[in-house]
Motif scaffolding. Structure first.
Motif, PDB file in Angstrom:
ATOM      1  N   PHE A  92       0.831  -1.197   0.000  1.00 45.16           N
ATOM      2  CA  PHE A  92       0.000   0.000   0.000  1.00 45.16           C
ATOM      3  C   PHE A  92       0.868   1.250   0.000  1.00 45.16           C
ATOM      4  O   PHE A  92       1.861   1.337   0.727  1.00 45.16           O
ATOM      5  N   VAL A  93       0.473   2.225  -0.807  1.00 42.88           N
ATOM      6  CA  VAL A  93       1.176   3.502  -0.900  1.00 42.88           C
ATOM      7  C   VAL A  93       0.167   4.641  -0.827  1.00 42.88           C
ATOM      8  O   VAL A  93      -1.025   4.444  -1.068  1.00 42.88           O
ATOM      9  N   ASN A  94       0.657   5.826  -0.516  1.00 43.24           N
ATOM     10  CA  ASN A  94      -0.230   6.990  -0.425  1.00 43.24           C
ATOM     11  C   ASN A  94      -0.325   7.779  -1.721  1.00 43.24           C
ATOM     12  O   ASN A  94      -1.251   8.572  -1.890  1.00 43.24           O
ATOM     13  N   THR A  95       0.645   7.595  -2.623  1.00 41.91           N
ATOM     14  CA  THR A  95       0.650   8.383  -3.854  1.00 41.91           C
ATOM     15  C   THR A  95       0.863   7.493  -5.069  1.00 41.91           C
ATOM     16  O   THR A  95       1.526   6.459  -5.006  1.00 41.91           O
ATOM     17  N   LYS A  96       0.319   7.942  -6.195  1.00 42.24           N
ATOM     18  CA  LYS A  96       0.506   7.222  -7.450  1.00 42.24           C
ATOM     19  C   LYS A  96       1.968   7.262  -7.879  1.00 42.24           C
ATOM     20  O   LYS A  96       2.468   6.312  -8.491  1.00 42.24           O
ATOM     21  N   ILE A 136       0.599  -3.719  -6.032  1.00 40.50           N
ATOM     22  CA  ILE A 136       0.904  -2.382  -5.509  1.00 40.50           C
ATOM     23  C   ILE A 136      -0.343  -1.534  -5.681  1.00 40.50           C
ATOM     24  O   ILE A 136      -0.897  -1.460  -6.780  1.00 40.50           O
ATOM     25  N   ALA A 137      -0.809  -0.897  -4.614  1.00 40.18           N
ATOM     26  CA  ALA A 137      -2.111  -0.231  -4.703  1.00 40.18           C
ATOM     27  C   ALA A 137      -2.177   1.015  -3.840  1.00 40.18           C
ATOM     28  O   ALA A 137      -1.604   1.078  -2.754  1.00 40.18           O
ATOM     29  N   THR A 138      -2.889   2.017  -4.349  1.00 37.90           N
ATOM     30  CA  THR A 138      -3.296   3.150  -3.529  1.00 37.90           C
ATOM     31  C   THR A 138      -4.581   2.760  -2.809  1.00 37.90           C
ATOM     32  O   THR A 138      -5.281   1.842  -3.217  1.00 37.90           O
ATOM     33  N   ASP A 139      -4.910   3.461  -1.737  1.00 35.64           N
ATOM     34  CA  ASP A 139      -6.103   3.124  -0.960  1.00 35.64           C
ATOM     35  C   ASP A 139      -7.373   3.205  -1.792  1.00 35.64           C
ATOM     36  O   ASP A 139      -8.258   2.356  -1.680  1.00 35.64           O
ATOM     37  N   SER A 179      -3.899   1.994  -9.629  1.00 32.34           N
ATOM     38  CA  SER A 179      -4.106   3.323  -9.058  1.00 32.34           C
ATOM     39  C   SER A 179      -5.178   4.003  -9.892  1.00 32.34           C
ATOM     40  O   SER A 179      -5.672   3.441 -10.866  1.00 32.34           O
ATOM     41  N   GLY A 180      -5.536   5.218  -9.520  1.00 26.71           N
ATOM     42  CA  GLY A 180      -6.568   5.930 -10.255  1.00 26.71           C
ATOM     43  C   GLY A 180      -6.191   6.241 -11.687  1.00 26.71           C
ATOM     44  O   GLY A 180      -7.054   6.549 -12.502  1.00 26.71           O
TER      45      GLY A 180
END
Length: 454
Positions: free
Chosen positions: A262-266, A311-314, A287-288
């Motif tokens: 999990f990451v906070n940014t693309k 690997i994913a953003t929330d 990601s978005g």
């Protein structure tokens, strides 16, 4: 407030479901309700509104879908036209919309009720045609729902049920104006069955509930993931330039069968993806900015075991239900304590055990005290040792497709965005090799607005 266990002692057969619904439930093999189902279904099946507190993965979809189907079959519309949607289900993300529809089909396959989807990113004409052909139950994200509504593809004038799933997340993503736009097109609250589910029943969520629902009864289910009994948790204190080597070192040492990062940014997601590719680790990223058809393909392949790492953003990962995830890595600590619980809940599902490894780096370490306070435990510290910091090959960069403006170009609409995202995404900086510094996200002050978590 009730502690969540895997199942309650309430049987579906005790709820007074219509025979056609009981038959569908029997086919799933489910016998006993989860706590949120056991507490909310007697209320909603009696035709009363529910505002429920429950986490992802606790059986919320069945909780509202069974009530919706019972209500629609028990209250058939006279002179029903195809354009009249009988149930509107609003969710915050595309992935959750797809997951809800997938689960809903299991329960509606004996009833003859038709389901349609409306979400951004892909499938515009397919969704449009399905709604135009008639949908008893319409599931979607607010932006695309408004797009199709303004095209007069469907009407909400005779809508009999409303469901808001993960209402707190819709606030976080800035959808509240869109939600109110659609709610104002519905019949009066007392003329429909209303259900709202949220990870928190904050003041703003309850205000929405009491404004647009008919005196809803509150049902609160304490998340079993909050204590994280089955998740072995560790926290590391790396410098920013150690984060990617540490992540790859841990994956190489632990050898997880299937894990989520999990990451906070693309930007961080893309950087990690490039380093994974350059160092022989089979990974996919959502990601978005990843086109919807690719996101669905990547998720399907990951679920099938074709990739070791997701690997994913929330925002992209909200609503994921993937079995056999053995490890979760918080490359960035989340700003929200609720998101931490949500993330580690992706492992240790269905009674299994799992591990969570979090990086309290220079940019996110100050989120840790609130997380530990929320989960009611001190997360054990693990050392960043030299054997966990391998020398890395250079990252392999790839050309990435973007979806920015994709939906607007197709629909010609403005004012109600389809792809809103708070998952980050700043301009790319030059990224390092394993021996150089990896810049993390810019430090942000914690929001000054009142907390809505916990």
């Amino acid at each position: 407030m009730t502690n969540t266990t895997h199942l309650s002692d309430v049987r579906f057969s005790d709820l007074g479901l219509l025979p056609v619904i009981e038959k569908a439930v029997e086919k799933t093999g489910f016998e006993f309700c989860t706590p949120i189902q056991a507490e909310s279904l007697p209320i909603s099946l009696a035709g009363k509104d529910v505002a429920g507190l429950a986490q992802t993965g606790t059986g919320k979809t069945a909780a509202f879908m069974l009530a919706v189907i019972q209500h629609l079959l028990s209250n058939p519309l006279e002179n029903h036209e195809a354009r009249h949607v009988r149930t509107l289900i609003m969710v915050p993300t595309r992935e959750l919309a797809i997951q809800v529809a997938k689960d809903a089909e299991v329960f509606t396959n004996e009833s003859g009720l038709k389901i349609a989807l409306a979400y951004g990113g892909t499938g515009y004409e397919k969704q449009k045609n399905a709604i135009a052909a008639g949908a008893d139950i319409l599931i979607g994200t607010p932006g695309r729902l408004i797009d199709f509504y303004k095209q007069k593809l469907y009407s909400l004038r005779r809508c009999q049920c409303l469901v808001l799933d993960e209402a707190d997340r819709m606030f976080d993503l800035g959808f509240i104006k869109d939600i109110r736009f659609l709610m104002r097109r519905l019949p009066n609250p007392e003329k429909r069955l209303n259900m709202l589910f949220s990870a928190t029943l904050s003041s703003r969520v309850l205000e929405l509930a009491y404004e647009h629902m008919n005196n809803p009864q509150k049902v609160e289910i304490k998340a079993d993931t909050k204590s994280a009994d089955r998740v072995e948790q560790w926290v590391y204190y790396p410098s920013n330039d150690e984060k990617i080597p540490l992540l790859i070192g841990l994956i190489q040492k632990l050898g997880p069968k299937r894990c989520i990062v999990f990451v906070n940014t693309k930007r961080n997601a893309e950087n990690i993806d490039d380093f994974m590719r350059g160092n022989g680790i089979d990974a996919v990223m959502i990601s978005g900015d990843v086109k919807q058809n690719k996101r669905q393909r990547y998720l399907s392949e990951f679920e099938q075991g074709k990739h070791q790492v997701l690997i994913a953003t929330d925002v992209a990962a909200r609503g994921l239900h993937i079995d056999d995830v053995t490890h979760v890595f918080n490359f960035d600590l989340p700003q929200s304590e609720e998101d931490y619980v949500h993330r580690i809940g992706r492992t240790a599902r269905a009674g299994a055990s799992g591990e969570s490894h979090s990086f309290a780096c220079e940019d996110t370490a100050f989120y840790l005290p609130d997380i530990e306070k929320y989960i009611g435990a001190k997360i054990p510290m693990a050392d960043v040792t030299s054997d966990l910091l391998p020398e890395l090959n250079k990252p392999k960069r790839v050309q990435r497709d973007r979806v920015q403006g994709h939906n607007k170009a197709k629909s010609g609409k403005s004012g109600h965005g389809h792809n809103r995202s708070r998952s980050g995404g700043s301009k790319s900086d030059k990224q390092p090799s394993g021996a150089k510094k990896t810049r993390g996200p810019r430090r942000r002050r914690k929001p000054s607005t009142p907390k809505t978590d916990g």
